[in-house]
Scaffold this active site. Structure first.
Site, PDB file in Angstrom:
ATOM      1  N   SER A 313      39.104  61.140  60.971  1.00  0.00           N
ATOM      2  CA  SER A 313      38.126  60.656  61.938  1.00  0.00           C
ATOM      3  C   SER A 313      38.055  59.138  61.850  1.00  0.00           C
ATOM      4  O   SER A 313      38.775  58.511  61.064  1.00  0.00           O
ATOM      5  CB  SER A 313      36.746  61.268  61.651  1.00  0.00           C
ATOM      6  N   LYS A 314      37.171  58.552  62.652  1.00  0.00           N
ATOM      7  CA  LYS A 314      37.059  57.095  62.700  1.00  0.00           C
ATOM      8  C   LYS A 314      36.727  56.487  61.346  1.00  0.00           C
ATOM      9  O   LYS A 314      37.089  55.348  61.063  1.00  0.00           O
ATOM     10  CB  LYS A 314      35.991  56.694  63.725  1.00  0.00           C
ATOM     11  N   ARG A 315      36.026  57.248  60.508  1.00  0.00           N
ATOM     12  CA  ARG A 315      35.644  56.660  59.213  1.00  0.00           C
ATOM     13  C   ARG A 315      36.859  56.417  58.313  1.00  0.00           C
ATOM     14  O   ARG A 315      36.761  55.702  57.309  1.00  0.00           O
ATOM     15  CB  ARG A 315      34.637  57.565  58.505  1.00  0.00           C
ATOM     16  N   HIS A 316      37.987  57.011  58.655  1.00  0.00           N
ATOM     17  CA  HIS A 316      39.200  56.803  57.871  1.00  0.00           C
ATOM     18  C   HIS A 316      39.987  55.590  58.361  1.00  0.00           C
ATOM     19  O   HIS A 316      41.067  55.309  57.848  1.00  0.00           O
ATOM     20  CB  HIS A 316      40.098  58.047  57.934  1.00  0.00           C
ATOM     21  N   GLY A 317      39.453  54.885  59.358  1.00  0.00           N
ATOM     22  CA  GLY A 317      40.156  53.731  59.889  1.00  0.00           C
ATOM     23  C   GLY A 317      40.645  54.012  61.298  1.00  0.00           C
ATOM     24  O   GLY A 317      40.102  54.853  62.018  1.00  0.00           O
TER      25      GLY A 317
END
Length: 548
Positions: A313-317
């Site tokens: 997801s976005k939290r992984h970059g």
């Protein structure tokens, strides 16, 4: 019931006979090849049946009758082209291209409340950069509404669907999306009185729901995960078409309905998509059977996880494919990396040119184990491609990067200028990780306007007086050379160091900072040859002035 005959991709078999296509694995034969063979035998005959021309239908396309394998990538413009979607598109493309099949692009834009039309261009650009082209489309579901309503009426007429007058929010998976998530979770399954022809709320506009058979199970054979079985009692009477507004008879077609109708209309033979769609498949199998259509071969791809083993997801970059493009990854390197997220060619080879991927790809090689997105591994692939691509394949990417950075000179496009450009890129690429590196730390090779790294000066110009004298004498020695090549530059530089009573390494490091501004660069004397005698001498004397 009468078979759904929009395109001819239908069967005169009964639903029970259709279900046999998803039966047990045949003994002593490759089950997927056997299943594919059975499917094609029926499909090719059915798709060749004469059909009446119908508006918005792909059945008029003669390619349907001439191409066996037909796959589709069907993104929804509610977000960017994320890594998972790109991997799905790539696997469909590899499968179609490796088998001589047809790749279809379909934009599933029926959800007017969540769609962002401007994202369609981003999806198309991402696919084009990735090198995933398509043979037909893009087709937009928002322009195919009449197909879905026509199918809904046929299902109502056959008794496979019913008019439901219940409040929209009553059913999971209905026409009322749950807050906080893209997919709904099964809360419970209940059957309303509308199913039996007794409207729960007479006087309101009805939705169309599918009448899931009571009791029994729905099975299908997945090319990756094997046989799957779902209890019909756990499948809700899912919404096919929303209730209409104002003067509309019906409203928006829902995902299950539009996806299946389009797959039938487009003669899709293989549905290759993420494993998060497995829960949708039994509903769609029921729909295929109710429409009298051949059931395609399903292949669900394992999920892609982040380094923490949670879903990417976005939290992984960065998860938008276009962000990797802007960061300077080569498309073929990205293809190679994506292909190995959930698929293995056999053996230990990882560096696979696209031609090799096409040669080796098969659904049998797709893993059931989730893949892990490793940014470091992706960068490793990129450096491998930067170093190993034939130089003429790499040069256009570097040219584009230099043009973006306003460093490009037209004289490098041909003749001796092109020879210099090719030699320079070849010298630099072993130390480049991403394309922007050619315009950042390598800037001094393409422009005389560059800055010397303060950290490099602090490290290698520690004694300004001594360094100034050594650089001045080196400039004079190099200016006197009549043969500007590696060995003369080497000998002249080492002679200055020896005469000055210093180690050659000290002078070499000081020169490197002077002529390219960096502590790390390609071998010094190769760098000198590429830069040319005048530029090297001029930069050495400029460094002498900077040292005061």
């Amino acid at each position: 019931m009468q078979a759904y005959r929009r395109t001819g991709c239908v069967s005169d078999s009964s639903p029970a006979e259709l279900g046999k296509l998803s039966g047990a694995r045949p003994a002593n034969v490759d089950w997927l090849d056997a299943l594919t063979s059975i499917y094609y035998t029926g499909l090719l005959q059915l798709c060749k049946k004469p059909q009446k021309a119908k508006k918005s239908s792909m059945s008029d396309n003669p390619a349907i009758a001439n191409s066996a394998i037909r796959v589709r990538f069907a993104p929804s413009p509610t977000g960017y082209l994320h890594v998972g979607g790109a991997r799905t598109a790539l696997f469909n493309w590899l499968f179609a291209r490796s088998k001589g099949g047809t790749m279809i692009l379909r934009i599933e834009d029926t959800d007017a409340e969540r769609n962002k039309p401007e994202l369609v261009n981003g999806i198309l650009e991402g696919l084009q950069w990735l090198g995933v082209d398509w043979d037909e489309g893009p087709f937009y579901q928002s322009q195919r509404t009449s197909l879905y309503l026509d199918a809904a009426r046929k299902l109502l007429a056959s008794g496979a669907a019913f008019l439901c007058y219940c409040a929209a929010e009553k059913y999971v998976g209905g026409d009322h999306p749950e807050d906080g998530g893209e997919s709904t979770k099964i809360r419970r399954v209940s059957r309303c009185s509308c199913r039996d022809g007794q409207p729960s709320t007479p006087g309101v506009k009805p939705a169309v729901r599918f009448k899931v058979p009571l009791g029994g199970t729905t099975k299908f054979l997945d090319a990756v995960f094997g046989e799957r079985e779902f209890s019909n009692d756990e499948i809700e009477d899912f919404v096919l078409v929303r209730s209409g507004k104002d003067d509309e008879e019906f409203g928006q077609s829902m995902y299950q309905m539009s996806a299946v109708v389009d797959d039938v209309d487009m003669c899709i033979t293989h549905v290759i998509r993420g494993a998060d769609h497995i829960s949708n498949t039994p509903k769609q199998v029921l729909l295929y059977r109710a429409l009298g259509a051949e059931i395609p071969i399903f292949a669900h791809l394992p999920l892609i996880l982040g380094a923490d083993k949670s879903r990417l997801s976005k939290r992984h970059g960065a998860t938008d494919v276009n962000m990797y493009r802007s960061q300077g990854f080569l498309p073929e390197a990205f293809r190679n990396f994506l292909a190995l997220l959930g698929w293995a060619p056999g053996g230990d080879q990882e560096f696979l040119r696209t031609s090799q991927l096409l040669e080796k790809f098969s659904l049998e090689g797709v893993s059931r184990t989730n893949g892990v997105f490793d940014r470091d591994k992706l960068e490793w692939f990129n450096t491998q491609y930067l170093q190993k691509l034939p130089i003429e394949e790499l040069l256009p990417y570097v040219e584009a990067q230099l043009k973006t950075s306003k460093l490009w000179k037209d004289e490098w496009a041909s003749g001796t200028g092109h020879e210099w450009f090719s030699k320079t890129v070849d010298l630099l690429r072993p130390r480049v990780r991403l394309l922007p590196d050619f315009a950042s730390w390598s800037r001094a090779f393409f422009s005389d306007e560059f800055e010397r790294d303060p950290a490099a000066k602090e490290k290698f110009w520690k004694e300004p007086g001594k360094i100034k004298d050594l650089l001045s004498k080196t400039a004079d020695a190099l200016a006197a050379l009549t043969d500007w090549s590696h060995d003369p530059c080497d000998h002249a530089t080492r002679a200055v160091a020896e005469a000055g009573g210093v180690k050659a390494g000290l002078l070499i490091n000081a020169i490197r900072v002077a002529i390219v501004g960096q502590a790390v660069a390609p071998p010094l004397f190769d760098t000198m040859v590429v830069l040319g005698q005048q530029r090297v001498v001029r930069r050495l004397r400029d460094a002498v002035s900077e040292l005061g």
